[in-house]
Motif scaffolding. Structure first.
Motif, PDB file in Angstrom:
ATOM      1  N   GLN A 307     -87.141 -11.767  62.758  1.00  0.00           N
ATOM      2  CA  GLN A 307     -86.487 -12.860  61.246  1.00  0.00           C
ATOM      3  C   GLN A 307     -86.540 -14.157  61.870  1.00  0.00           C
ATOM      4  O   GLN A 307     -86.992 -15.008  61.155  1.00  0.00           O
ATOM      5  CB  GLN A 307     -85.103 -12.233  60.934  1.00  0.00           C
ATOM      6  CG  GLN A 307     -84.650 -13.009  59.854  1.00  0.00           C
ATOM      7  CD  GLN A 307     -83.211 -12.491  59.582  1.00  0.00           C
ATOM      8  OE1 GLN A 307     -82.432 -12.435  60.454  1.00  0.00           O
ATOM      9  NE2 GLN A 307     -83.067 -12.116  58.280  1.00  0.00           N
ATOM     10  N   HIS A 308     -86.076 -14.445  63.061  1.00  0.00           N
ATOM     11  CA  HIS A 308     -85.887 -15.644  63.903  1.00  0.00           C
ATOM     12  C   HIS A 308     -87.108 -16.478  63.752  1.00  0.00           C
ATOM     13  O   HIS A 308     -87.562 -17.671  63.484  1.00  0.00           O
ATOM     14  CB  HIS A 308     -85.328 -15.305  65.079  1.00  0.00           C
ATOM     15  CG  HIS A 308     -85.113 -16.930  65.659  1.00  0.00           C
ATOM     16  ND1 HIS A 308     -83.928 -17.683  65.207  1.00  0.00           N
ATOM     17  CD2 HIS A 308     -85.547 -17.385  66.970  1.00  0.00           C
ATOM     18  CE1 HIS A 308     -83.939 -18.637  65.992  1.00  0.00           C
ATOM     19  NE2 HIS A 308     -85.098 -18.865  67.002  1.00  0.00           N
ATOM     20  N   VAL A 309     -88.278 -15.453  64.205  1.00  0.00           N
ATOM     21  CA  VAL A 309     -89.728 -16.164  64.552  1.00  0.00           C
ATOM     22  C   VAL A 309     -90.342 -16.393  62.932  1.00  0.00           C
ATOM     23  O   VAL A 309     -90.842 -17.403  62.970  1.00  0.00           O
ATOM     24  CB  VAL A 309     -90.626 -15.190  65.444  1.00  0.00           C
ATOM     25  CG1 VAL A 309     -91.925 -15.879  65.194  1.00  0.00           C
ATOM     26  CG2 VAL A 309     -90.161 -15.039  66.740  1.00  0.00           C
ATOM     27  N   GLY A 310     -90.038 -15.583  62.214  1.00  0.00           N
ATOM     28  CA  GLY A 310     -90.497 -15.956  60.705  1.00  0.00           C
ATOM     29  C   GLY A 310     -89.927 -16.990  60.073  1.00  0.00           C
ATOM     30  O   GLY A 310     -90.583 -17.650  59.235  1.00  0.00           O
ATOM     31  N   ALA A 311     -88.721 -17.256  60.498  1.00  0.00           N
ATOM     32  CA  ALA A 311     -88.087 -18.326  59.648  1.00  0.00           C
ATOM     33  C   ALA A 311     -88.339 -19.689  60.444  1.00  0.00           C
ATOM     34  O   ALA A 311     -87.915 -20.785  59.736  1.00  0.00           O
ATOM     35  CB  ALA A 311     -86.454 -18.072  59.699  1.00  0.00           C
ATOM     36  N   HIS A 312     -88.963 -19.798  61.649  1.00  0.00           N
ATOM     37  CA  HIS A 312     -89.180 -20.848  62.380  1.00  0.00           C
ATOM     38  C   HIS A 312     -90.537 -21.177  62.820  1.00  0.00           C
ATOM     39  O   HIS A 312     -90.710 -21.505  63.984  1.00  0.00           O
ATOM     40  CB  HIS A 312     -88.006 -20.892  63.450  1.00  0.00           C
ATOM     41  CG  HIS A 312     -86.586 -20.838  63.035  1.00  0.00           C
ATOM     42  ND1 HIS A 312     -85.843 -20.052  63.046  1.00  0.00           N
ATOM     43  CD2 HIS A 312     -85.928 -21.843  62.908  1.00  0.00           C
ATOM     44  CE1 HIS A 312     -84.664 -20.233  62.543  1.00  0.00           C
ATOM     45  NE2 HIS A 312     -84.515 -21.402  62.433  1.00  0.00           N
ATOM     46  N   LYS A 313     -91.413 -20.663  62.006  1.00  0.00           N
ATOM     47  CA  LYS A 313     -92.641 -21.067  62.177  1.00  0.00           C
ATOM     48  C   LYS A 313     -93.035 -22.501  62.862  1.00  0.00           C
ATOM     49  O   LYS A 313     -92.737 -23.471  61.935  1.00  0.00           O
ATOM     50  CB  LYS A 313     -93.733 -20.551  60.925  1.00  0.00           C
ATOM     51  CG  LYS A 313     -93.474 -19.111  60.611  1.00  0.00           C
ATOM     52  CD  LYS A 313     -94.719 -18.873  59.537  1.00  0.00           C
ATOM     53  CE  LYS A 313     -94.503 -17.338  58.980  1.00  0.00           C
ATOM     54  NZ  LYS A 313     -95.236 -17.087  57.870  1.00  0.00           N
ATOM     55  N   GLY A 314     -93.808 -22.500  63.867  1.00  0.00           N
ATOM     56  CA  GLY A 314     -94.086 -24.059  64.357  1.00  0.00           C
ATOM     57  C   GLY A 314     -93.092 -24.542  65.097  1.00  0.00           C
ATOM     58  O   GLY A 314     -93.080 -25.506  65.452  1.00  0.00           O
ATOM     59  N   ALA A 315     -91.655 -24.055  65.148  1.00  0.00           N
ATOM     60  CA  ALA A 315     -90.673 -24.748  65.543  1.00  0.00           C
ATOM     61  C   ALA A 315     -90.502 -24.622  67.261  1.00  0.00           C
ATOM     62  O   ALA A 315     -90.917 -23.502  67.647  1.00  0.00           O
ATOM     63  CB  ALA A 315     -89.400 -24.483  64.909  1.00  0.00           C
ATOM     64  N   THR A 316     -89.842 -25.427  67.915  1.00  0.00           N
ATOM     65  CA  THR A 316     -89.673 -25.382  69.234  1.00  0.00           C
ATOM     66  C   THR A 316     -88.097 -25.488  69.142  1.00  0.00           C
ATOM     67  O   THR A 316     -87.178 -26.415  68.911  1.00  0.00           O
ATOM     68  CB  THR A 316     -90.140 -26.675  69.960  1.00  0.00           C
ATOM     69  OG1 THR A 316     -91.748 -26.589  69.638  1.00  0.00           O
ATOM     70  CG2 THR A 316     -89.715 -26.605  71.315  1.00  0.00           C
ATOM     71  N   LEU A 317     -87.546 -24.342  69.798  1.00  0.00           N
ATOM     72  CA  LEU A 317     -86.102 -24.229  69.824  1.00  0.00           C
ATOM     73  C   LEU A 317     -85.563 -23.556  71.193  1.00  0.00           C
ATOM     74  O   LEU A 317     -86.387 -22.871  71.827  1.00  0.00           O
ATOM     75  CB  LEU A 317     -85.604 -23.176  68.580  1.00  0.00           C
ATOM     76  CG  LEU A 317     -85.893 -23.733  67.168  1.00  0.00           C
ATOM     77  CD1 LEU A 317     -85.494 -22.691  66.122  1.00  0.00           C
ATOM     78  CD2 LEU A 317     -84.929 -25.035  66.998  1.00  0.00           C
ATOM     79  N   PRO A 318     -84.241 -23.830  71.451  1.00  0.00           N
ATOM     80  CA  PRO A 318     -83.737 -23.178  72.713  1.00  0.00           C
ATOM     81  C   PRO A 318     -83.353 -21.678  72.501  1.00  0.00           C
ATOM     82  O   PRO A 318     -83.213 -21.381  71.319  1.00  0.00           O
ATOM     83  CB  PRO A 318     -82.598 -23.943  73.115  1.00  0.00           C
ATOM     84  CG  PRO A 318     -81.984 -24.422  71.626  1.00  0.00           C
ATOM     85  CD  PRO A 318     -83.337 -24.768  71.073  1.00  0.00           C
ATOM     86  N   PRO A 319     -83.169 -20.599  73.512  1.00  0.00           N
ATOM     87  CA  PRO A 319     -82.581 -19.367  73.068  1.00  0.00           C
ATOM     88  C   PRO A 319     -81.425 -19.555  72.364  1.00  0.00           C
ATOM     89  O   PRO A 319     -80.342 -20.324  72.781  1.00  0.00           O
ATOM     90  CB  PRO A 319     -82.647 -18.823  74.528  1.00  0.00           C
ATOM     91  CG  PRO A 319     -83.221 -19.792  75.560  1.00  0.00           C
ATOM     92  CD  PRO A 319     -83.240 -21.469  74.984  1.00  0.00           C
TER      93      PRO A 319
END
Length: 403
Positions: A307-319
């Motif tokens: 869900q997290h990966v699908g909701a933030h396509k192309g994003a750069t985020l910390p854990p």
């Protein structure tokens, strides 16, 4: 009141997770399940829940609790009560998929159309019957009284050997006789003068039984209904109604809850009724939650990652922390002033927790076995680099942690 359904992409993920669960339980790549995942207890639940918010001063605030017949929201960290009657027009309900380890049993859930006390036709019929019976008794007594008075005024005497209670009574006038005679006729027509509509439902009776393995200290239920107003029968328009009830503590002992809610248009037709159970701001998965699926901790974690990966396509985020079982004594230690600072935790690309450090550069390791054990029990969503899971460093303050 607005009902919002941002579920399309989430339901695709739901279908993907269901497929993975029904098949081998293995997710490829970074989301590979741990060995023997099939033997793990299914203690988590995935379900369609409802996030409730109220618009105040052009801002939207999540409902964090219920007190009596009022919603409780936080404005600038201060709790504010919003009476339900005044909040409905400003209420927003966002349906979304949720994962939780908090579960409760709800059984024998019933929602039926009924009447408010003042509009209950059965009670009105009983009242009319009692009134008619009383009127008939009064009419009969008056008729006997009139007959005695008539006899007395005519000079007749009933030789009973007892004092005559009507001695000296005034003569009965014809108009009085006629008035009393008509009283009995009036009594017989009382029931005809009051119409009773058995279809004029204007309330709902809700009842259910509830219990939970882990005690819920601040529980409340939100009932969401869809119904038709007879006045809108031609347009076939459905309306939403929401009402709340705060409950006493819920524990392992099954307790029956029942209440009546009025305010519905007379003669309404009920289309659907759902019950959502909360403990403060956390929604609890129940045996009647829509689309409920039982999951193991690994399956729940896999879903959160997808869900997290699908909701933030192309994003750069910390854990980010996602789930975990914290020690029962941690809240008390936090209240005593321990672990005030921010810590830094290494997290692998698959979400595995590594060492904990005092500095962002990860040079000063934490030498505290208790704190280290706490961190090991937290599962993190890995960092993202342009939408792809990578290893990273999570910044974590235990006082702000919400799992």
């Amino acid at each position: 009141m607005k009902l919002i359904h941002p579920l399309r992409s989430s339901l695709r993920l739901f279908g993907l997770l269901t497929f993975l669960t029904v098949t081998s339980g293995v997710v490829p790549g970074a989301f590979a399940a741990e060995p023997d995942a099939s033997a793990e207890a299914k203690t988590y639940a995935l379900f369609v829940g409802a996030d409730i918010s109220i618009a105040q001063n052009k801002e939207t605030h999540r409902v964090v609790n219920v007190a009596g017949d009022s919603f409780v929201i936080k404005i600038n960290e201060y709790e504010t009560k919003v009476p339900m009657k005044g909040a409905l027009a400003k209420l927003q309900i966002v349906k979304s998929l949720k994962i939780t380890e908090k579960n409760a049993n709800i059984s024998n859930f019933k929602s039926e159309r009924s009447y408010t006390p003042e509009n209950d036709p059965l009670k009105r019929q009983q009242d009319v019957a009692i009134l008619a019976q009383s009127a008939s008794q009064v009419a009969s007594e008056n008729a006997r009284d009139l007959e005695y008075r008539r006899m007395r005024s005519a000079g007749e005497s009933a030789s009973t050997g007892r004092p005559d209670p009507y001695k000296g009574a005034p003569d009965v006038q014809p108009s009085s006789v006629e008035s009393f005679a008509n009283f009995e006729s009036l009594a017989s027509n009382i029931s005809d003068s009051l119409s009773v509509d058995m279809e004029a439902f204007d309330a709902m009776d809700v009842s259910f039984e509830v219990s939970a393995e882990k005690i819920l200290h601040h529980p409340y239920v939100v009932i969401v209904t869809r119904h038709n107003d007879p006045k809108d029968a031609q347009s076939n328009v459905s309306r939403n109604a929401v009402f709340i009830r705060s409950l006493h503590d819920i524990d392992r002992n099954t307790r029956k809850v029942s209440f009546k809610q009025g305010g519905f248009p007379p003669g309404f037709k009920l289309e659907s009724c759902q019950i959502h159970l909360y403990d403060e701001r956390d929604e609890i998965a129940t045996t009647v939650s829509p689309k409920r699926v039982a999951l193991t901790s690994n399956e729940a974690f896999q879903y959160l990652m997808i869900q997290h990966v699908g909701a933030h396509k192309g994003a750069t985020l910390p854990p980010t922390p996602a789930m975990g079982k914290l020690p029962t004594d941690l809240p008390a230690r936090l209240a005593n002033g321990e672990f005030k600072r921010t810590y830094y935790v290494k997290v692998s690309e698959s979400g595995e927790t590594g060492e904990t450090y005092l500095d962002e550069a990860c040079q000063q390791r934490v030498e505290d076995s208790y704190l280290d054990s706490v961190m090991k029990k937290i599962r993190f969503i890995p960092a993202l680099l342009k939408g792809r899971p990578v290893s990273g460093v999570a910044q974590l303050n235990l006082r702000q942690l919400s799992l």
